[in-house]
Write a protein that holds these residues in place. Structure first.
Motif, PDB file in Angstrom:
ATOM      1  N   GLY A 134       0.797  -1.223   0.000  1.00 22.66           N
ATOM      2  CA  GLY A 134       0.000   0.000   0.000  1.00 22.66           C
ATOM      3  C   GLY A 134       0.827   1.270   0.000  1.00 22.66           C
ATOM      4  N   GLU A 135       2.124   1.167   0.268  1.00 22.68           N
ATOM      5  CA  GLU A 135       2.988   2.346   0.248  1.00 22.68           C
ATOM      6  C   GLU A 135       3.527   2.588  -1.153  1.00 22.68           C
ATOM      7  OE1 GLU A 135       6.043   2.815   3.036  1.00 22.68           O
ATOM      8  OE2 GLU A 135       4.859   2.218   4.778  1.00 22.68           O
ATOM      9  N   SER A 136       4.015   3.795  -1.355  1.00 18.50           N
ATOM     10  CA  SER A 136       4.712   4.148  -2.596  1.00 18.50           C
ATOM     11  C   SER A 136       6.170   4.365  -2.243  1.00 18.50           C
ATOM     12  CB  SER A 136       4.104   5.401  -3.229  1.00 18.50           C
ATOM     13  OG  SER A 136       2.764   5.175  -3.600  1.00 18.50           O
ATOM     14  N   PRO A 137       6.968   3.308  -2.237  1.00 20.37           N
ATOM     15  CA  PRO A 137       8.348   3.425  -1.752  1.00 20.37           C
ATOM     16  C   PRO A 137       9.221   4.276  -2.667  1.00 20.37           C
ATOM     17  CG  PRO A 137       7.996   1.286  -2.748  1.00 20.37           C
ATOM     18  CD  PRO A 137       6.652   1.949  -2.697  1.00 20.37           C
ATOM     19  N   LEU A 138      10.329   4.719  -2.110  1.00 18.57           N
ATOM     20  CA  LEU A 138      11.327   5.451  -2.865  1.00 18.57           C
ATOM     21  C   LEU A 138      12.272   4.434  -3.494  1.00 18.57           C
ATOM     22  CD1 LEU A 138      12.001   8.465  -3.347  1.00 18.57           C
ATOM     23  CD2 LEU A 138      13.707   8.256  -1.532  1.00 18.57           C
ATOM     24  N   VAL A 139      12.472   4.526  -4.808  1.00 16.92           N
ATOM     25  CA  VAL A 139      13.249   3.527  -5.545  1.00 16.92           C
ATOM     26  C   VAL A 139      14.429   4.206  -6.227  1.00 16.92           C
ATOM     27  CG1 VAL A 139      13.215   1.791  -7.380  1.00 16.92           C
ATOM     28  CG2 VAL A 139      11.178   2.146  -5.952  1.00 16.92           C
ATOM     29  N   GLU A 150      16.453   8.020  -9.455  1.00 15.15           N
ATOM     30  CA  GLU A 150      15.707   7.801  -8.213  1.00 15.15           C
ATOM     31  C   GLU A 150      14.353   8.499  -8.294  1.00 15.15           C
ATOM     32  OE1 GLU A 150      16.091   9.824  -3.950  1.00 15.15           O
ATOM     33  OE2 GLU A 150      17.757   8.413  -4.341  1.00 15.15           O
ATOM     34  N   GLY A 151      13.340   7.875  -7.744  1.00 16.17           N
ATOM     35  CA  GLY A 151      12.013   8.485  -7.725  1.00 16.17           C
ATOM     36  C   GLY A 151      11.040   7.642  -6.921  1.00 16.17           C
ATOM     37  N   ARG A 152       9.830   8.133  -6.793  1.00 20.27           N
ATOM     38  CA  ARG A 152       8.776   7.433  -6.072  1.00 20.27           C
ATOM     39  C   ARG A 152       8.101   6.433  -7.017  1.00 20.27           C
ATOM     40  NH1 ARG A 152       8.267   7.639  -0.845  1.00 20.27           N
ATOM     41  NH2 ARG A 152       8.759   9.859  -0.934  1.00 20.27           N
ATOM     42  N   ASP A 167       9.191  -3.092 -17.316  1.00 25.92           N
ATOM     43  CA  ASP A 167       9.537  -1.737 -16.926  1.00 25.92           C
ATOM     44  C   ASP A 167       8.918  -1.389 -15.579  1.00 25.92           C
ATOM     45  OD1 ASP A 167      10.644  -1.058 -19.669  1.00 25.92           O
ATOM     46  OD2 ASP A 167       8.555  -1.445 -20.181  1.00 25.92           O
ATOM     47  N   LEU A 168       9.454  -0.349 -14.960  1.00 24.71           N
ATOM     48  CA  LEU A 168       8.792   0.267 -13.828  1.00 24.71           C
ATOM     49  C   LEU A 168       8.763   1.765 -14.052  1.00 24.71           C
ATOM     50  CD1 LEU A 168      10.969   0.593 -10.625  1.00 24.71           C
ATOM     51  CD2 LEU A 168      11.966  -0.057 -12.792  1.00 24.71           C
ATOM     52  N   ILE A 169       7.761   2.426 -13.506  1.00 25.32           N
ATOM     53  CA  ILE A 169       7.570   3.859 -13.691  1.00 25.32           C
ATOM     54  C   ILE A 169       7.809   4.559 -12.363  1.00 25.32           C
ATOM     55  CG2 ILE A 169       5.946   5.683 -14.318  1.00 25.32           C
ATOM     56  CD1 ILE A 169       4.539   3.680 -16.122  1.00 25.32           C
ATOM     57  N   LEU A 170       8.694   5.545 -12.382  1.00 27.87           N
ATOM     58  CA  LEU A 170       8.984   6.364 -11.214  1.00 27.87           C
ATOM     59  C   LEU A 170       8.453   7.772 -11.458  1.00 27.87           C
ATOM     60  CD1 LEU A 170      12.704   5.291 -10.562  1.00 27.87           C
ATOM     61  CD2 LEU A 170      10.601   4.233  -9.694  1.00 27.87           C
ATOM     62  N   VAL A 171       7.958   8.413 -10.401  1.00 30.33           N
ATOM     63  CA  VAL A 171       7.425   9.770 -10.525  1.00 30.33           C
ATOM     64  C   VAL A 171       8.182  10.701  -9.592  1.00 30.33           C
ATOM     65  CG1 VAL A 171       5.142   8.990 -11.242  1.00 30.33           C
ATOM     66  CG2 VAL A 171       5.622   9.278  -8.807  1.00 30.33           C
ATOM     67  N   GLU A 172       7.936  11.988  -9.756  1.00 32.21           N
ATOM     68  CA  GLU A 172       8.632  12.999  -8.962  1.00 32.21           C
ATOM     69  C   GLU A 172       8.367  12.840  -7.464  1.00 32.21           C
ATOM     70  OE1 GLU A 172       7.210  16.839 -10.153  1.00 32.21           O
ATOM     71  OE2 GLU A 172       5.159  16.133 -10.315  1.00 32.21           O
ATOM     72  N   SER A 191       7.873  12.162 -14.580  1.00 37.05           N
ATOM     73  CA  SER A 191       7.956  10.706 -14.458  1.00 37.05           C
ATOM     74  C   SER A 191       9.043  10.173 -15.375  1.00 37.05           C
ATOM     75  CB  SER A 191       6.617  10.048 -14.813  1.00 37.05           C
ATOM     76  OG  SER A 191       6.264  10.315 -16.157  1.00 37.05           O
ATOM     77  N   VAL A 192       9.448   8.933 -15.130  1.00 30.34           N
ATOM     78  CA  VAL A 192      10.438   8.280 -15.966  1.00 30.34           C
ATOM     79  C   VAL A 192      10.134   6.786 -16.006  1.00 30.34           C
ATOM     80  CG1 VAL A 192      12.048   7.968 -14.033  1.00 30.34           C
ATOM     81  CG2 VAL A 192      12.915   7.918 -16.380  1.00 30.34           C
ATOM     82  N   CYS A 193      10.343   6.178 -17.146  1.00 30.26           N
ATOM     83  CA  CYS A 193      10.153   4.737 -17.321  1.00 30.26           C
ATOM     84  C   CYS A 193      11.535   4.084 -17.410  1.00 30.26           C
ATOM     85  CB  CYS A 193       9.346   4.460 -18.587  1.00 30.26           C
ATOM     86  SG  CYS A 193       9.020   2.698 -18.889  1.00 30.26           S
TER      87      CYS A 193
END
Length: 227
Positions: A134-139, A150-152, A167-172, A191-193
């Motif tokens: 349920g969390e949006s970890p920092l990756v 690095e992003g959420r 792929d995974l998607i990271l956001v600001e 965001s970044v893929c």
């Protein structure tokens, strides 16, 4: 395959609850790729189990409220003549029982979708879903060319196989370090893929869990995985 309309209806009635179970489980949990035999067995077993449960409930209702339920005994003895007279009642009850079986299968799928064994899941699923769900970890990802991003976490491929073609998607807030650079800079994009094929190591941090002191046995507040 059925060759008559009646056979087709019976096939749909038999398999629809099990198909509902499989579809809901795929939507709620990690995508797995069982063998055709195992997947067929799951569909058939779930259909039979849920339909038997619904029939047991119908039998109880028949005993309690015989006037409001179809007379199964007469249907078996008389067959078509009884069905022709009470076709509307039979259709409504058959549709309701089938819908109840599908609903039961959907509930069972939703309740069990997120509890697979870790050995059957990917490392991504373990870090993103099993630990602090349920969390949006920092990756943070170290890429093969030496750069770092690095992003959420916003989204990731839920396949149970650790495949490079996902792929995974990271956001600001996004951060980036170019190959050979020493400092990580803020990256002014939303965001970044990131392709799994380019990831060498992945670091995951759970800020909320760390702040609340909720670290438990086997569920670290931060973790890493190497591709």
């Amino acid at each position: 395959m059925p060759t008559t309309f009646t056979g087709l209806i019976l096939l749909v009635v038999l398999l629809l609850p099990g198909l509902t179970f499989v579809i809901v489980r795929e939507r709620k949990g990690s995508e797995r790729r069982p063998t055709p035999f195992r997947e067929t067995g799951t569909v058939v077993f779930c259909s039979v189990l849920t339909e038997l449960a619904v029939l047991v409930v119908f039998a109880v209702l028949r005993g309690v409220m015989p006037a409001l339920t179809p007379d199964v005994g007469r249907l078996v003895r008389e067959g078509v003549p009884y069905a022709q007279v009470h076709y509307a009642e039979l259709v409504w009850w058959a549709g309701g029982l089938l819908a109840a079986a599908c609903a039961l299968a959907a509930v069972a799928a939703a309740m069990t979708a997120r509890v697979p064994h870790s050995s059957a899941m990917s490392a991504w699923w373990v870090m993103f879903e099993k630990w602090y769900p349920g969390e949006s970890p920092l990756v943070g990802c170290v890429l093969e060319n030496g750069s770092y991003v690095e992003g959420r976490l916003a989204s990731f491929n839920v396949s149970s196989d650790d495949l490079p073609d996902r792929d995974l998607i990271l956001v600001e807030p996004l951060k980036y370090r170019a190959p050979g650079a020493l400092e990580t800079q803020d990256f002014p994009w939303g965001s970044v893929c990131v392709s799994a094929r380019r990831i060498v190591s992945m670091f995951v941090s759970y800020p909320l869990a760390s702040e609340q002191g909720a670290e438990g046995e086997g569920t670290p507040a931060s973790s890493s995985v190497a591709s």
